[in-house]
Design an enzyme around this catalytic site. Structure first.
Site: not given
Ligand code: GLN
Length: 240
Positions: A95, A192
């Site tokens: 992510c 995740h």
């Molecule tokens: N901040 C990024 C987004 O919302 C990554 C989010 C995350 O790592 N879950 O796209």
């Protein structure tokens, strides 16, 4: 204890570790042990000395603010990370770090965070968050299962290989069914969950590539995955 060690470096656990991403490190260490290796885990945070000889690199997700905090340090270690990637060191980035392994991430607050360009991909912060259980098919790893939560919309360049094709959920964006990216032995993904406990094929890939690079071969042990298979079955059938 085996004298064959594998050094696992977790990038930025202070700022980039959400939705159980650190569980990837635990699962990988367990799986490495089951295959006969002694795992050593090193946490790397901004301004630490970068470890000499990492065998596997893992990195998690984070808020846009976490990405901002680590960005400068990430650029400082980028030459090292690129050299390791080009030399075949296996890496898994999730992510927020996946986005920063691309060319750039434009946040929905109007900030542009330059990526380190291992993947030829661009991410733009959207209005909507893409949240929920996700299932996808990968040629290399079979069915992958996880959980996504991001507002970033990632577009891969024409020549960039996705990790998988989404069958439930969104993935890189809302239009092309691609998820994640693959280059060298580097895997970028939005999954995740944690990813590795539910997807041992990915853990075995990271361990196998690290072992082949360091010791010239990987001899897999037979591991009883009955419980994992049951967990996968149940996770796969959860509603989005
Ligand atoms: N901040 C990024 C987004 O919302 C990554 C989010 C995350 O790592 N879950 O796209």
């Amino acid at each position: 204890m085996s004298n064959k060690t594998l050094t696992i470096v977790q990038l930025y656990p202070q700022d980039m570790n959400i939705y159980g991403d650190w569980g990837n490190t635990l699962a990988l260490a367990r799986r490495a042990k089951a295959h006969g290796y002694t795992p050593e885990i090193i946490d790397y945070n901004p301004s630490d000395t970068f470890p000499e000889n990492p065998d596997i690199i893992l990195g998690g997700g984070g808020q846009d603010s976490g990405q901002s905090i680590i960005q400068e340090d990430l650029h400082a270690i980028a030459p090292k990370l690129k050299e390791l990637a080009e030399n075949g060191t296996p890496m898994l980035v999730i992510c927020g770090l996946y986005q920063l392994f691309g060319q750039e991430f434009r946040t929905n607050q109007g900030e542009t965070l330059q990526g380190i360009g291992i993947f030829d991909a661009i991410t733009v912060g959207g209005e909507e968050r893409l949240i929920g259980n996700i299932v996808e098919e990968s040629e290399e790893f079979g069915t992958l299962i996880g959980y996504e939560n991001h507002s970033g919309i990632t577009t891969l360049s024409d020549g960039t290989r996705p990790l998988a094709t989404v069958t439930k959920g969104e993935g890189n964006n809302t239009t092309d069914s691609t998820e994640g990216a693959r280059k060298y032995n580097v895997i970028g993904t939005y999954l995740h969950g944690s990813l590795l406990p539910k997807n041992p094929a990915v853990a075995d890939f990271l361990i196998a590539e690290a072992a082949k690079k360091k010791y010239g071969e990987f001899i897999p042990q037979t591991i009883d995955d009955t419980t994992i298979d049951r967990a996968r079955e149940s996770a796969m059938n959860r509603p989005r």
